[in-house]
Write a protein that holds these residues in place. Structure first.
Motif, PDB file in Angstrom:
ATOM      1  N   GLU A  48      68.353  24.028  41.238  1.00 42.52           N
ATOM      2  CA  GLU A  48      69.264  23.165  40.630  1.00 42.52           C
ATOM      3  C   GLU A  48      69.423  22.574  39.437  1.00 42.52           C
ATOM      4  OE1 GLU A  48      73.050  21.389  43.655  1.00 42.52           O
ATOM      5  OE2 GLU A  48      72.145  22.340  44.505  1.00 42.52           O
ATOM      6  N   ARG A  49      70.348  22.743  38.289  1.00 42.57           N
ATOM      7  CA  ARG A  49      70.191  21.777  37.802  1.00 42.57           C
ATOM      8  C   ARG A  49      70.615  20.699  37.361  1.00 42.57           C
ATOM      9  NH1 ARG A  49      69.044  23.424  31.249  1.00 42.57           N
ATOM     10  NH2 ARG A  49      70.182  21.310  30.252  1.00 42.57           N
ATOM     11  N   HIS A  50      70.400  19.187  37.310  1.00 43.63           N
ATOM     12  CA  HIS A  50      70.978  18.472  37.253  1.00 43.63           C
ATOM     13  C   HIS A  50      70.770  17.557  35.925  1.00 43.63           C
ATOM     14  CE1 HIS A  50      70.676  18.419  41.894  1.00 43.63           C
ATOM     15  NE2 HIS A  50      69.681  18.693  42.134  1.00 43.63           N
ATOM     16  N   GLU A  51      72.082  15.712  35.359  1.00 48.84           N
ATOM     17  CA  GLU A  51      71.416  15.870  33.857  1.00 48.84           C
ATOM     18  C   GLU A  51      71.543  14.708  34.363  1.00 48.84           C
ATOM     19  OE1 GLU A  51      71.616  17.978  30.514  1.00 48.84           O
ATOM     20  OE2 GLU A  51      72.459  19.908  31.803  1.00 48.84           O
ATOM     21  N   VAL A  52      71.150  13.906  33.318  1.00 50.34           N
ATOM     22  CA  VAL A  52      71.842  12.542  33.893  1.00 50.34           C
ATOM     23  C   VAL A  52      71.356  11.908  32.046  1.00 50.34           C
ATOM     24  CG1 VAL A  52      69.467  11.320  33.519  1.00 50.34           C
ATOM     25  CG2 VAL A  52      71.441   9.876  34.278  1.00 50.34           C
ATOM     26  N   ALA A  53      72.733  10.885  31.467  1.00 52.57           N
ATOM     27  CA  ALA A  53      72.224  10.377  30.027  1.00 52.57           C
ATOM     28  C   ALA A  53      71.310   9.366  30.107  1.00 52.57           C
ATOM     29  CB  ALA A  53      74.295  10.550  30.084  1.00 52.57           C
ATOM     30  N   ALA A  54      71.030   9.362  28.759  1.00 55.53           N
ATOM     31  CA  ALA A  54      70.376   7.198  28.382  1.00 55.53           C
ATOM     32  C   ALA A  54      71.129   7.374  28.743  1.00 55.53           C
ATOM     33  CB  ALA A  54      69.364   7.891  27.456  1.00 55.53           C
ATOM     34  N   GLU A  55      70.662   5.832  29.507  1.00 51.05           N
ATOM     35  CA  GLU A  55      71.343   4.319  29.295  1.00 51.05           C
ATOM     36  C   GLU A  55      71.446   3.617  27.605  1.00 51.05           C
ATOM     37  OE1 GLU A  55      72.517   1.736  32.531  1.00 51.05           O
ATOM     38  OE2 GLU A  55      72.180   3.527  32.649  1.00 51.05           O
ATOM     39  N   THR A  56      72.777   3.333  27.283  1.00 52.69           N
ATOM     40  CA  THR A  56      72.713   3.008  26.149  1.00 52.69           C
ATOM     41  C   THR A  56      72.135   1.545  26.214  1.00 52.69           C
ATOM     42  OG1 THR A  56      75.246   3.161  26.271  1.00 52.69           O
ATOM     43  CG2 THR A  56      74.018   1.873  24.439  1.00 52.69           C
ATOM     44  N   VAL A  57      71.235   1.750  25.285  1.00 52.30           N
ATOM     45  CA  VAL A  57      70.214   0.701  24.645  1.00 52.30           C
ATOM     46  C   VAL A  57      70.779  -0.161  23.252  1.00 52.30           C
ATOM     47  CG1 VAL A  57      68.013  -0.572  24.523  1.00 52.30           C
ATOM     48  CG2 VAL A  57      68.917   1.330  26.130  1.00 52.30           C
ATOM     49  N   SER A  58      71.041  -1.618  23.465  1.00 53.32           N
ATOM     50  CA  SER A  58      72.237  -1.747  22.215  1.00 53.32           C
ATOM     51  C   SER A  58      70.624  -1.855  20.836  1.00 53.32           C
ATOM     52  CB  SER A  58      72.296  -3.384  22.220  1.00 53.32           C
ATOM     53  OG  SER A  58      71.684  -4.408  23.126  1.00 53.32           O
ATOM     54  N   HIS A  59      69.694  -2.412  21.269  1.00 51.62           N
ATOM     55  CA  HIS A  59      68.300  -2.949  21.008  1.00 51.62           C
ATOM     56  C   HIS A  59      67.330  -1.957  21.208  1.00 51.62           C
ATOM     57  CE1 HIS A  59      66.340  -4.287  16.950  1.00 51.62           C
ATOM     58  NE2 HIS A  59      65.932  -5.097  17.709  1.00 51.62           N
ATOM     59  N   VAL A  60      66.503  -0.992  20.897  1.00 52.66           N
ATOM     60  CA  VAL A  60      65.846  -0.369  21.025  1.00 52.66           C
ATOM     61  C   VAL A  60      64.268  -0.915  20.420  1.00 52.66           C
ATOM     62  CG1 VAL A  60      64.110   2.043  20.973  1.00 52.66           C
ATOM     63  CG2 VAL A  60      66.212   1.452  21.628  1.00 52.66           C
ATOM     64  N   VAL A  61      63.362  -2.111  21.154  1.00 57.73           N
ATOM     65  CA  VAL A  61      62.355  -2.118  20.868  1.00 57.73           C
ATOM     66  C   VAL A  61      60.497  -1.253  20.573  1.00 57.73           C
ATOM     67  CG1 VAL A  61      60.918  -5.194  20.888  1.00 57.73           C
ATOM     68  CG2 VAL A  61      63.587  -4.592  21.301  1.00 57.73           C
ATOM     69  N   ASP A  62      60.391  -1.228  21.665  1.00 59.68           N
ATOM     70  CA  ASP A  62      59.498  -0.935  21.328  1.00 59.68           C
ATOM     71  C   ASP A  62      59.472   0.353  22.558  1.00 59.68           C
ATOM     72  OD1 ASP A  62      56.532   0.400  22.438  1.00 59.68           O
ATOM     73  OD2 ASP A  62      56.134  -1.801  23.391  1.00 59.68           O
ATOM     74  N   THR A  63      59.257   1.768  22.548  1.00 62.67           N
ATOM     75  CA  THR A  63      59.647   2.818  23.523  1.00 62.67           C
ATOM     76  C   THR A  63      58.334   2.920  24.584  1.00 62.67           C
ATOM     77  OG1 THR A  63      59.356   4.769  21.927  1.00 62.67           O
ATOM     78  CG2 THR A  63      61.168   4.066  22.258  1.00 62.67           C
ATOM     79  N   THR A  64      57.220   2.422  23.969  1.00 59.56           N
ATOM     80  CA  THR A  64      56.141   2.433  24.845  1.00 59.56           C
ATOM     81  C   THR A  64      56.623   2.808  26.542  1.00 59.56           C
ATOM     82  OG1 THR A  64      54.721   1.424  22.597  1.00 59.56           O
ATOM     83  CG2 THR A  64      53.783   2.224  25.396  1.00 59.56           C
ATOM     84  N   GLY A  65      56.110   3.395  26.386  1.00 64.44           N
ATOM     85  CA  GLY A  65      56.357   2.998  28.581  1.00 64.44           C
ATOM     86  C   GLY A  65      57.566   3.887  29.132  1.00 64.44           C
ATOM     87  N   ALA A  66      58.050   4.042  28.049  1.00 70.50           N
ATOM     88  CA  ALA A  66      59.635   4.944  28.854  1.00 70.50           C
ATOM     89  C   ALA A  66      59.436   6.068  29.768  1.00 70.50           C
ATOM     90  CB  ALA A  66      60.493   5.729  27.645  1.00 70.50           C
ATOM     91  N   GLY A  67      58.760   6.980  29.072  1.00 76.32           N
ATOM     92  CA  GLY A  67      58.721   8.042  30.081  1.00 76.32           C
ATOM     93  C   GLY A  67      57.717   7.522  31.590  1.00 76.32           C
ATOM     94  N   ASP A  68      56.738   7.336  31.731  1.00 78.74           N
ATOM     95  CA  ASP A  68      56.256   6.650  33.027  1.00 78.74           C
ATOM     96  C   ASP A  68      57.800   5.702  33.807  1.00 78.74           C
ATOM     97  OD1 ASP A  68      53.555   7.241  32.222  1.00 78.74           O
ATOM     98  OD2 ASP A  68      53.103   5.422  31.485  1.00 78.74           O
ATOM     99  N   LEU A  69      58.191   4.715  33.245  1.00 81.07           N
ATOM    100  CA  LEU A  69      58.947   4.543  33.612  1.00 81.07           C
ATOM    101  C   LEU A  69      60.306   5.088  34.210  1.00 81.07           C
ATOM    102  CD1 LEU A  69      59.456   1.061  34.677  1.00 81.07           C
ATOM    103  CD2 LEU A  69      57.433   1.540  32.733  1.00 81.07           C
ATOM    104  N   PHE A  70      60.488   5.801  33.593  1.00 80.11           N
ATOM    105  CA  PHE A  70      61.380   6.984  34.422  1.00 80.11           C
ATOM    106  C   PHE A  70      60.779   7.723  35.358  1.00 80.11           C
ATOM    107  CE2 PHE A  70      63.979  10.798  35.053  1.00 80.11           C
ATOM    108  CZ  PHE A  70      65.124  10.126  33.903  1.00 80.11           C
ATOM    109  N   ALA A  71      59.740   7.862  35.352  1.00 79.37           N
ATOM    110  CA  ALA A  71      59.020   7.942  36.637  1.00 79.37           C
ATOM    111  C   ALA A  71      58.772   7.580  37.754  1.00 79.37           C
ATOM    112  CB  ALA A  71      57.221   8.873  36.750  1.00 79.37           C
TER     113      ALA A  71
END
Ligand SMILES: Nc1ncnc2c1ncn2[C@@H]1O[C@H](COP(=O)(O)OP(=O)(O)OP(=O)(O)O)[C@@H](O)[C@H]1O
Ligand SMILES: [Mg+2]
Length: 138
Positions: A67-90
């Motif tokens: 079964e396929r499920h999707e989520v939109a990204a949260e709105t982030v007003s100011h993206v500072v540093d994307t390091t860790g995005a994947g890890d924190l998503f997990a």
């Protein structure tokens, strides 16, 4: 990682050793050899019980038991540093999964945790993530 160790990863997947597979969209393409996102999902999803693929500001997709499920990204007003995005998503996803939350909620928890981490420098949360989940998701 996949360029160097792809054959080992693919062998683990083929052997049915993977319960939950996290990848970003680039890793999905590298792992499957399919540049098209949906073709990559279709190739990999039948081989693992739960597949979670993130796609940066376009959110994430999970295919769980067909079964396929999707989520939109949260709105982030100011993206500072994307390091860790994947890890924190997990991390957010797994926190929900371990509590037997719905896949939709697991994805939403991943998106909230990832949004927090990219709002500041460093790959450790600065906010109280439990409080943040309660505020954002109820
Ligand atoms: N610009 C953004 N705005 C909002 N959310 C984002 C943004 N970029 C990433 N995210 C969130 O983080 C998740 C993971 O992002 P991404 O697909 O870039 O992972 P990644 O490539 O593994 O990241 P990393 O840089 O940590 O390796 C996305 O699914 C989304 O929820
Ligand atoms: Mg990553």
């Amino acid at each position: 990682m996949i360029e160097r160790h792809g054959d080992d990863f693919r062998a683990l997947i083929e052997a049915g050793q993977i319960d939950i597979l996290f990848a970003n969209k680039v890793e999905l393409a590298a792992l499957t050899g399919k540049p098209d996102f949906d073709a990559g999902l279709a190739a990999l999803a039948p081989k693992v019980p739960v597949l979670v693929v993130t796609r940066s500001e376009d959110g994430a997709v999970a295919i769980a038991h067909g079964e396929r499920h999707e989520v939109a990204a949260e709105t982030v007003s100011h993206v500072v540093d994307t390091t860790g995005a994947g890890d924190l998503f997990a991390a957010g996803f797994l926190a929900g999964y371990a509590r037997k939350a719905s896949i939709h909620r697991c994805l939403a928890m991943g998106a909230v945790a990832a949004a927090e981490i990219i709002s500041h420098y460093g790959a450790r949360p600065e906010a109280d993530l439990k409080a943040l989940m309660a505020e954002k998701l109820g």
